[in-house]
Write an enzyme that holds these catalytic residues in place. Sequence first.
Site, PDB file in Angstrom:
ATOM      1  N   ASP A  97      -5.240  -3.045  14.303  1.00  0.00           N
ATOM      2  CA  ASP A  97      -4.988  -1.976  13.341  1.00  0.00           C
ATOM      3  C   ASP A  97      -3.746  -1.234  13.815  1.00  0.00           C
ATOM      4  O   ASP A  97      -3.351  -1.348  14.978  1.00  0.00           O
ATOM      5  CB  ASP A  97      -6.184  -1.019  13.271  1.00  0.00           C
ATOM      6  CG  ASP A  97      -6.275  -0.288  11.942  1.00  0.00           C
ATOM      7  OD1 ASP A  97      -7.167  -0.640  11.143  1.00  0.00           O
ATOM      8  OD2 ASP A  97      -5.460   0.619  11.696  1.00  0.00           O
ATOM      9  N   ASP A 121       1.175  -3.027  13.471  1.00  0.00           N
ATOM     10  CA  ASP A 121       1.589  -2.573  12.147  1.00  0.00           C
ATOM     11  C   ASP A 121       2.092  -3.798  11.408  1.00  0.00           C
ATOM     12  O   ASP A 121       3.113  -4.389  11.790  1.00  0.00           O
ATOM     13  CB  ASP A 121       2.697  -1.527  12.282  1.00  0.00           C
ATOM     14  CG  ASP A 121       3.207  -1.014  10.939  1.00  0.00           C
ATOM     15  OD1 ASP A 121       2.799  -1.553   9.889  1.00  0.00           O
ATOM     16  OD2 ASP A 121       4.025  -0.069  10.948  1.00  0.00           O
ATOM     17  N   ASN A 140      -6.814  -8.627   6.365  1.00  0.00           N
ATOM     18  CA  ASN A 140      -7.524  -7.572   5.656  1.00  0.00           C
ATOM     19  C   ASN A 140      -6.644  -6.362   5.345  1.00  0.00           C
ATOM     20  O   ASN A 140      -7.010  -5.532   4.520  1.00  0.00           O
ATOM     21  CB  ASN A 140      -8.725  -7.120   6.504  1.00  0.00           C
ATOM     22  CG  ASN A 140      -9.485  -5.982   5.871  1.00  0.00           C
ATOM     23  OD1 ASN A 140     -10.065  -6.117   4.795  1.00  0.00           O
ATOM     24  ND2 ASN A 140      -9.469  -4.819   6.520  1.00  0.00           N
ATOM     25  N   TYR A 190      -0.926  -1.760  -6.589  1.00  0.00           N
ATOM     26  CA  TYR A 190      -1.978  -2.435  -5.829  1.00  0.00           C
ATOM     27  C   TYR A 190      -2.368  -3.746  -6.507  1.00  0.00           C
ATOM     28  O   TYR A 190      -2.539  -4.780  -5.834  1.00  0.00           O
ATOM     29  CB  TYR A 190      -3.184  -1.510  -5.724  1.00  0.00           C
ATOM     30  CG  TYR A 190      -4.317  -2.029  -4.870  1.00  0.00           C
ATOM     31  CD1 TYR A 190      -4.178  -2.134  -3.487  1.00  0.00           C
ATOM     32  CD2 TYR A 190      -5.534  -2.388  -5.432  1.00  0.00           C
ATOM     33  CE1 TYR A 190      -5.215  -2.602  -2.698  1.00  0.00           C
ATOM     34  CE2 TYR A 190      -6.583  -2.852  -4.654  1.00  0.00           C
ATOM     35  CZ  TYR A 190      -6.420  -2.955  -3.291  1.00  0.00           C
ATOM     36  OH  TYR A 190      -7.454  -3.411  -2.518  1.00  0.00           O
ATOM     37  N   LYS A 213      -2.076  -7.475  -4.927  1.00  0.00           N
ATOM     38  CA  LYS A 213      -3.231  -8.353  -4.759  1.00  0.00           C
ATOM     39  C   LYS A 213      -3.083  -9.644  -5.560  1.00  0.00           C
ATOM     40  O   LYS A 213      -3.544 -10.707  -5.124  1.00  0.00           O
ATOM     41  CB  LYS A 213      -4.510  -7.609  -5.147  1.00  0.00           C
ATOM     42  CG  LYS A 213      -4.904  -6.510  -4.165  1.00  0.00           C
ATOM     43  CD  LYS A 213      -5.141  -7.042  -2.760  1.00  0.00           C
ATOM     44  CE  LYS A 213      -5.771  -6.000  -1.846  1.00  0.00           C
ATOM     45  NZ  LYS A 213      -6.006  -6.504  -0.477  1.00  0.00           N
ATOM     46  N   ALA A 228     -16.238  -1.997  -2.798  1.00  0.00           N
ATOM     47  CA  ALA A 228     -17.142  -1.899  -1.642  1.00  0.00           C
ATOM     48  C   ALA A 228     -16.974  -0.487  -1.087  1.00  0.00           C
ATOM     49  O   ALA A 228     -15.897  -0.132  -0.613  1.00  0.00           O
ATOM     50  CB  ALA A 228     -16.798  -2.940  -0.587  1.00  0.00           C
TER      51      ALA A 228
END
Length: 265
Positions: free
Chosen positions: A52, A80, A107, A173, A177, A206
């Site tokens: 992360d 990063d 992810n 977004y 995606k 989620a």
Amino acid sequence: MTGPLSVAPEPIPGHGLLTGRCAVITAAAGTGIGSATARRLLAEGADVVVSDWHARRLTETATTLVAEFPQRRVASIVCDVQRTDEVNELVRGAAEVMGRIDVLVNNAGLGGETPVVDMTDEQWARVLDITLNGTFRCTRAALGYFRDAGHGGVIVNNASVLGWRAQHGQAHYAAAKAGVMALTRCSAVEAAELGVRINAVAPSIARHAFLDKVSSPELLDRLSEREAFGRAAEPWEVAATIAMLASDYTSYLTGEVVSVSSQRA
């Protein structure tokens, strides 16, 4: 809506699907799908490297995972995904620490709610760079490792149903995606000759603590109610599908996007 599946089940125990494997998961700190995926892969017998950009949260996550899975190896590397040098170092460092890499879970992603008419170049570029370009950078680095290592591997990307579906304020977004989906398909064709499978999951919603903090509760409630079960997915439910795609249960599956949702479009 009420029904037998309107209440989230408890996480299922592991079945050894990834015993002996080593997995790298990006954006794995905190409470979302990334940390849930790390936990699921550990439960399935894998060793994991969590990554992360946020060093403190990453350390806290890794410490928690070590305590929960003392029989497994857990390492953490700050990265990063906007920086090619850090991505390359993540793959090199993970392979060095663990001895090998078998699975990469891409992810990392960034969202937001901004109508196109109000969106700045910076807002558009940042979401695209983290969500799509970051996935590309990590995929490129992993494929280079798998090519040189010669033992094959698996990449699982986290896409979204918004790659298919329209939603107000989500153009950046959704475009990112949709790009992840296209990258998944095209890179999978190229990766086949390296013995590498590449697939993606496309969750709808989620819910977890961080999402509740950065999004409107009213919007999240409304989106959750639209689902067939009348609720959002638990992060572990998405993570379980990622674990399946990372395992030999899907040995003939590549270039696919699996919708973890009742509503593909």
